[in-house]
Design a protein around this motif. Structure first.
Motif, PDB file in Angstrom:
ATOM      1  N   LEU A 123       0.836  -1.201   0.000  1.00  0.00           N
ATOM      2  CA  LEU A 123       0.000   0.000   0.000  1.00  0.00           C
ATOM      3  C   LEU A 123       0.873   1.255   0.000  1.00  0.00           C
ATOM      4  CD1 LEU A 123      -2.627  -1.065   2.695  1.00  0.00           C
ATOM      5  CD2 LEU A 123      -2.660  -1.500   0.219  1.00  0.00           C
ATOM      6  N   TYR A 124       0.236   2.401  -0.273  1.00  0.00           N
ATOM      7  CA  TYR A 124       0.963   3.662  -0.167  1.00  0.00           C
ATOM      8  C   TYR A 124       1.314   3.906   1.304  1.00  0.00           C
ATOM      9  CZ  TYR A 124      -4.048   4.758   0.294  1.00  0.00           C
ATOM     10  OH  TYR A 124      -5.386   4.729   0.631  1.00  0.00           O
ATOM     11  N   HIS A 125       2.277   4.759   1.541  1.00  0.00           N
ATOM     12  CA  HIS A 125       2.753   5.101   2.889  1.00  0.00           C
ATOM     13  C   HIS A 125       3.301   3.883   3.630  1.00  0.00           C
ATOM     14  CE1 HIS A 125       1.376   9.307   3.063  1.00  0.00           C
ATOM     15  NE2 HIS A 125       0.339   8.901   2.360  1.00  0.00           N
ATOM     16  N   THR A 126       4.010   3.013   2.913  1.00  0.00           N
ATOM     17  CA  THR A 126       4.606   1.856   3.580  1.00  0.00           C
ATOM     18  C   THR A 126       6.132   1.843   3.476  1.00  0.00           C
ATOM     19  OG1 THR A 126       4.141   0.585   1.571  1.00  0.00           O
ATOM     20  CG2 THR A 126       2.626   0.312   3.407  1.00  0.00           C
ATOM     21  N   GLY A 127       6.727   2.883   2.922  1.00  0.00           N
ATOM     22  CA  GLY A 127       8.183   2.951   2.836  1.00  0.00           C
ATOM     23  C   GLY A 127       8.751   2.532   1.499  1.00  0.00           C
TER      24      GLY A 127
ATOM     25  N   ARG B 146       6.277   8.486  15.724  1.00  0.00           N
ATOM     26  CA  ARG B 146       5.333   9.461  16.292  1.00  0.00           C
ATOM     27  C   ARG B 146       4.013   8.832  16.710  1.00  0.00           C
ATOM     28  NH1 ARG B 146       5.402  13.865  11.622  1.00  0.00           N
ATOM     29  NH2 ARG B 146       5.649  11.925  10.439  1.00  0.00           N
ATOM     30  N   TRP B 147       3.597   7.777  16.027  1.00  0.00           N
ATOM     31  CA  TRP B 147       2.313   7.154  16.338  1.00  0.00           C
ATOM     32  C   TRP B 147       2.277   6.556  17.747  1.00  0.00           C
ATOM     33  CZ3 TRP B 147       1.629   1.968  17.534  1.00  0.00           C
ATOM     34  CH2 TRP B 147       2.717   1.130  17.295  1.00  0.00           C
TER      35      TRP B 147
ATOM     36  N   SER C  41       0.860   2.438  12.742  1.00  0.00           N
ATOM     37  CA  SER C  41       1.739   3.449  12.173  1.00  0.00           C
ATOM     38  C   SER C  41       1.189   3.961  10.843  1.00  0.00           C
ATOM     39  CB  SER C  41       3.136   2.859  11.977  1.00  0.00           C
ATOM     40  OG  SER C  41       3.989   3.767  11.316  1.00  0.00           O
ATOM     41  N   TRP C  42       0.719   3.019  10.009  1.00  0.00           N
ATOM     42  CA  TRP C  42       0.164   3.376   8.696  1.00  0.00           C
ATOM     43  C   TRP C  42      -1.055   4.272   8.846  1.00  0.00           C
ATOM     44  CZ3 TRP C  42      -4.408   2.211   5.902  1.00  0.00           C
ATOM     45  CH2 TRP C  42      -4.327   2.415   4.514  1.00  0.00           C
ATOM     46  N   SER C  43      -1.967   3.885   9.730  1.00  0.00           N
ATOM     47  CA  SER C  43      -3.204   4.653   9.925  1.00  0.00           C
ATOM     48  C   SER C  43      -2.908   6.030  10.509  1.00  0.00           C
ATOM     49  CB  SER C  43      -4.151   3.891  10.851  1.00  0.00           C
ATOM     50  OG  SER C  43      -4.523   2.649  10.295  1.00  0.00           O
ATOM     51  N   TYR C  44      -1.972   6.096  11.444  1.00  0.00           N
ATOM     52  CA  TYR C  44      -1.622   7.381  12.054  1.00  0.00           C
ATOM     53  C   TYR C  44      -1.086   8.351  11.002  1.00  0.00           C
ATOM     54  CZ  TYR C  44       0.764  10.861  14.897  1.00  0.00           C
ATOM     55  OH  TYR C  44       1.185  12.059  15.447  1.00  0.00           O
ATOM     56  N   GLY C  45      -0.231   7.854  10.115  1.00  0.00           N
ATOM     57  CA  GLY C  45       0.305   8.716   9.067  1.00  0.00           C
ATOM     58  C   GLY C  45      -0.785   9.295   8.189  1.00  0.00           C
ATOM     59  N   LEU C  46      -1.796   8.484   7.861  1.00  0.00           N
ATOM     60  CA  LEU C  46      -2.891   8.968   7.029  1.00  0.00           C
ATOM     61  C   LEU C  46      -3.796   9.933   7.807  1.00  0.00           C
ATOM     62  CD1 LEU C  46      -3.866   5.720   5.102  1.00  0.00           C
ATOM     63  CD2 LEU C  46      -2.582   7.678   4.257  1.00  0.00           C
TER      64      LEU C  46
END
Length: 286
Positions: free
Chosen positions: A9-13, A255-256, A138-143
């Motif tokens: 997925l997007y935002h996974t590095g 940060r999450w 972590s993924w959800s927090y970034g979004l």
């Protein structure tokens, strides 16, 4: 010809992985090829040149201007042909297009797998896939943080819908559904795959990269620890590729861990958390 495709997925590095692989002697990363061909290129390449002046993308940029009616398959073939012409068959193309498995129905553009659909049907391609995953929290927090920065004028109904669709619980469900579809696709087509988590890449870096290069049948190179020195040509990808502070070394965005926005979802969506722990923290080839 060998191609490494970074799925997930997007935002996974994926951009970080693209830069990292670009430090290997024979690897050249090209960023999110499919998105660039579909939606247009960004102005600057990670090599430091503008897209139109980039030693790789410049020629493709000019060619596509004169052939606007090419379909996505033909455009992708053009990228592969240009790569072989410039670097030869010994070099390895890295495509960090990821996947976009959220369409409710398939469409003629094959957007759900962002060009991976094309590569699995090419017998002349020696394809290896890296399935990038990131802890669902972590993924959800970034979004969630990205969404807070996005303010649009919407009707009341659309505001209510957006509040639900961009909630932590909705992001957890999206993460689960997305990775399930990717795993099913890779299994169905028997694609040679290694799963790599962003957590392992950032916190157990050398061990993870050694396992990765073993899978790719390459030798680990310590230069991989310095993404900023990559020779990748990324014209579509995470803006972090331009920030020296983010690419000087591989580090974890934690940060999450100090957020309370994920508490309800983490506690009550246990099946997703169980799947997250299995997918993210257990090293396994698909």
């Amino acid at each position: 010809m060998k191609i490494i495709y970074i799925a997930g997925l997007y935002h996974t590095g994926s951009t970080l992985m693209d830069l990292t692989l670009g430090n290997l002697p024979k690897d050249i990363g090209l960023g999110e090829i499919y998105k660039g061909l579909r939606e247009g290129f960004e102005e600057m390449c990670s090599c430091g040149q503008s897209t139109k002046d980039c030693s790789f993308w410049g020629d493709i940029h000019k060619t596509l201007k004169g052939k606007k009616k090419l379909d996505m398959q033909a455009k992708y073939d053009l990228v592969i042909a240009t790569f072989v012409e410039k670097y030869g068959h010994d070099y390895i193309l890295v495509d960090s297009s990821k996947c976009h498995p959220f369409n409710l129905s398939s469409n003629k553009n094959n957007r759900d797998m962002q060009g991976l659909n094309f590569l699995i049907n090419k017998p002349e391609i020696d394809l290896k896939v890296i399935h990038m995953v990131r802890d669902v929290r972590s993924w959800s927090y970034g979004l969630l943080m990205r969404d807070e920065r996005t303010k649009d004028e919407l009707s009341l109904i659309n505001q209510i819908y957006r509040k639900f669709s961009r909630s932590a619980s909705a992001r957890f469900l999206q993460w689960y559904w997305g990775h399930k579809k990717i795993l099913n696709f890779l299994k169905k087509h028997k694609v040679e795959t290694l799963r790599v988590s962003y957590e392992d890449l950032a916190m157990d870096t050398e061990v993870t990269l050694t396992s990765l290069t073993d899978f790719l049948e390459m030798n680990y190179d310590p230069s991989m620890l310095i993404p900023s020195e990559s020779k990748s040509h990324i014209v579509v990808g995470n803006p972090m590729r331009f920030r020296k502070a983010d690419t000087k070394k591989i580090k974890y965005d934690s940060r999450w861990l100090s957020s309370n926005k994920l508490y309800f979802s983490s506690m009550f969506l246990r099946p997703i958390m169980n799947f997250n722990n299995k997918l993210t923290y257990k090293k396994k080839s698909n």
